[in-house]
Design a protein around this motif. Structure first.
Motif, PDB file in Angstrom:
ATOM      1  N   GLN A  24       4.989  -5.682   1.089  1.00  0.00           N
ATOM      2  CA  GLN A  24       3.280  -5.795   0.739  1.00  0.00           C
ATOM      3  C   GLN A  24       2.673  -4.568   0.937  1.00  0.00           C
ATOM      4  OE1 GLN A  24       1.172  -9.018   1.427  1.00  0.00           O
ATOM      5  NE2 GLN A  24       2.168 -10.556   0.448  1.00  0.00           N
ATOM      6  N   ALA A  25       3.265  -3.493   1.699  1.00  0.00           N
ATOM      7  CA  ALA A  25       2.134  -2.352   3.304  1.00  0.00           C
ATOM      8  C   ALA A  25       3.051  -1.692   2.692  1.00  0.00           C
ATOM      9  CB  ALA A  25       1.443  -2.713   4.200  1.00  0.00           C
ATOM     10  N   ALA A  26       2.862  -0.092   2.470  1.00  0.00           N
ATOM     11  CA  ALA A  26       4.259   0.681   2.346  1.00  0.00           C
ATOM     12  C   ALA A  26       4.060   1.099   4.006  1.00  0.00           C
ATOM     13  CB  ALA A  26       2.975   1.700   1.666  1.00  0.00           C
ATOM     14  N   SER A  27       5.385   1.389   3.520  1.00  0.00           N
ATOM     15  CA  SER A  27       6.032   1.978   5.256  1.00  0.00           C
ATOM     16  C   SER A  27       5.690   3.416   5.104  1.00  0.00           C
ATOM     17  CB  SER A  27       7.580   2.181   4.835  1.00  0.00           C
ATOM     18  OG  SER A  27       7.956   3.363   4.216  1.00  0.00           O
ATOM     19  N   SER A  28       4.915   4.014   6.688  1.00  0.00           N
ATOM     20  CA  SER A  28       5.043   5.698   6.967  1.00  0.00           C
ATOM     21  C   SER A  28       5.524   6.451   5.982  1.00  0.00           C
ATOM     22  CB  SER A  28       5.353   5.588   8.293  1.00  0.00           C
ATOM     23  OG  SER A  28       6.812   5.564   8.737  1.00  0.00           O
ATOM     24  N   ILE A  31       3.947   6.534   2.934  1.00  0.00           N
ATOM     25  CA  ILE A  31       2.926   6.752   2.377  1.00  0.00           C
ATOM     26  C   ILE A  31       3.174   8.710   2.465  1.00  0.00           C
ATOM     27  CG2 ILE A  31       0.541   7.325   4.112  1.00  0.00           C
ATOM     28  CD1 ILE A  31       1.301   4.277   4.411  1.00  0.00           C
ATOM     29  N   ALA A 267      -3.985   4.862   6.582  1.00  0.00           N
ATOM     30  CA  ALA A 267      -2.846   4.095   6.653  1.00  0.00           C
ATOM     31  C   ALA A 267      -1.417   4.707   7.140  1.00  0.00           C
ATOM     32  CB  ALA A 267      -2.550   4.100   4.683  1.00  0.00           C
ATOM     33  N   GLU A 270      -1.688   2.956  10.455  1.00  0.00           N
ATOM     34  CA  GLU A 270      -1.481   1.340  10.108  1.00  0.00           C
ATOM     35  C   GLU A 270       0.002   1.713   9.730  1.00  0.00           C
ATOM     36  OE1 GLU A 270      -4.532   0.132  11.541  1.00  0.00           O
ATOM     37  OE2 GLU A 270      -3.471  -1.085  10.633  1.00  0.00           O
ATOM     38  N   ALA A 271       0.713   2.114   9.360  1.00  0.00           N
ATOM     39  CA  ALA A 271       1.789   1.432   9.371  1.00  0.00           C
ATOM     40  C   ALA A 271       3.104   1.810  10.633  1.00  0.00           C
ATOM     41  CB  ALA A 271       2.494   2.771   7.984  1.00  0.00           C
ATOM     42  N   THR A 274       2.258  -1.282  12.396  1.00  0.00           N
ATOM     43  CA  THR A 274       2.945  -2.369  12.411  1.00  0.00           C
ATOM     44  C   THR A 274       3.651  -2.061  11.612  1.00  0.00           C
ATOM     45  OG1 THR A 274       0.757  -3.706  12.235  1.00  0.00           O
ATOM     46  CG2 THR A 274       2.327  -4.363  11.211  1.00  0.00           C
ATOM     47  N   ARG A 276       7.306  -2.371   9.422  1.00  0.00           N
ATOM     48  CA  ARG A 276       7.854  -3.629   8.393  1.00  0.00           C
ATOM     49  C   ARG A 276       8.740  -3.249   7.849  1.00  0.00           C
ATOM     50  NH1 ARG A 276       2.337  -6.395   7.882  1.00  0.00           N
ATOM     51  NH2 ARG A 276       1.035  -4.903   7.584  1.00  0.00           N
TER      52      ARG A 276
END
Lengths: 301, 301
Positions: A24-28, A31, A267, A270-271, A274, A276
């Motif tokens: 759901q959220a992009a990885s670093s 990004i 962002a 954040e990646a 956490t 993912r």
């Protein structure tokens, strides 16, 4: 290439984004791959030093916002080719690699300085006023506040009204003797192990290694006290150390640093807070100052 | 030897105490010099591994209190000489050095195991019950509690009732694939940079490097992805990896680790929290888990 049996973690690589599992959220890495040109900053070539060691080059970005006098002095010393032919004098495991004049203590043998100064008042911290910091959210053991400024890790105290660079891995400082004004940038060191944050505010940090860190961190450790090289070991000469702005354009490394004052940086943090990627079973949701260095990439000339 | 111009900090050295300036409170070096025999612990030779690399030896203490099944498996693999002739396969700057079977993914070429197991359930944390931790006083970004147990850095949560080893510099873990039970200790790694604490509770830590860390941290970095060695680079074979208890007595390293459950340890931590050596102008009064490794010393045979 992520062999099944091996610890396989994707970390940001220069100029290369690794494919990540969809989440759901992009990885670093995603990004960075999806970032725009305006998310990156090209350092001023006058604030870049290129040191050539036998094993390869080391590129350092200086931080005049924090150590203007030391930075100016280092630029003068580089311009007069002070460092050329000096040496890496000390490599202490889990601590620092240090370079300068092996004859610094000998008044007859040491390298003379022309415009450079042999001593400067310490620049251990600066007023927090005028500094737009991008704060990190999870606190710090050593300082009330931590965050980033132009890719540099910064600790701060609103109560004291001061901010200072932090001794993360790859940060570069000015060696000094026992008194606050005994350094100048003629001796420099880089952190090659766990961040010795107890050095913060005790010594002038002047910048950060952007590229070629392995050419310092993989040097043989010295066997004298504190990792100083014994005479028979001192075999890592500095071939040259110059300001990139004084190199012919075709010899200048072309790098960019991720800006740390953008939505993309937020962002990215954040990646990293956490993780993912599939490998992570228990993302921690926390990030420490020295565990999120600002990425560097090589750009086409 | 503390040359005036150079960054001169006294850090604990094996078997050598440096003279310190007199101060009201003893320095960490003085505390070690004045310690008694009962302040030191001799590790069980069955929990010590000696790995011989071309550049020198690496001595590792295993932590059965935290990873009993992985430790037992590593002891079996060492006994059957599984690791001999395998190699360091990956060295990633500011991260890990990793060793094991370069052919691990090839069913026909990989090294067979006799008693050792190729996979084990992850041992990522353990109950806090029964663990006498020596807490550190200044908190931590990643965990509610931090402290030491038998020289190992430990993070913990009373709320969860769990404790786990922390990824400080020199800690050794068992590489795994994407699933929790895909590791076994056949692949091992050591932290060679800033502590990647986000790995805590994601992977089984099995022990700590006591001596010879430089023989891992100064290895050339690999140029494949994630620092894996390319075929033309893979030139760091493991000559042997044995349990010290299985070596002839005259070949066994004689080391002691400072106990971390004594008044001496408390005093040592305080001396590292507030550095009183002349060089320190601004002692921080704070200590982070990974900035106070338990000292190791060589003892007369």
């Amino acid at each position: 290439m992520t062999p099944r049996r091996l610890l396989s973690l994707a970390l940001p690589l220069l100029a290369l984004a690794l494919p990540q599992a969809q989440a759901q959220a992009a990885s670093s890495a995603e990004i960075l791959a999806q970032s725009s040109a305006s998310d990156w900053r090209r350092p001023d070539p006058d604030n870049l030093l290129l040191m050539q060691l036998p094993g390869g080059p080391v590129l350092i970005e200086l931080a005049p916002a924090f150590a203007p006098r030391h930075v100016a002095n280092i630029q003068k010393l580089a311009r007069e080719r002070y460092y050329d032919g000096l040496a890496v004098v000390r490599v202490q495991d889990n601590y620092v690699a240090q370079w300068g004049d092996p004859q610094a203590e000998d008044a007859t043998l040491r390298r003379p300085m022309i415009e450079g100064q042999p001593q400067l008042p310490g620049e251990f911290s600066r007023p927090i006023a005028g500094l737009e910091l991008s704060p990190l959210p999870d606190g710090d053991v050593y300082a009330p506040g931590v965050g980033y400024y132009q890719g540099f890790p910064v600790a701060s105290s609103r109560k004291l009204g001061r901010a200072w660079l932090a001794h993360c891995y790859g940060m570069v400082g000015a060696g000094r003797g026992d008194t606050a004004d005994s350094g100048s940038g003629a001796e420099l060191y880089a952190v090659i192990g766990h961040a010795p944050r107890h050095l913060d505010r005790n010594v002038t940090l002047v910048g950060r290694v952007l590229q070629g860190m392995e050419n310092l961190s993989s040097l043989p450790r010295g066997h004298g006290p504190l990792g100083f090289y014994l005479p028979e070991e001192a075999n890592t000469p500095i071939r040259s150390l110059q300001k990139v702005g004084e190199l012919p354009p075709e010899q200048r490394p072309k790098v960019e640093v991720l800006r740390t004052d953008t939505a993309t940086w937020k962002a990215y943090v954040e990646a990293r807070r956490t993780r993912r990627e599939d490998w992570f079973l228990e993302p921690t949701g926390r990030i420490e100052l020295c565990n999120v260095p600002a990425p560097v990439r090589v750009v086409a000339p």
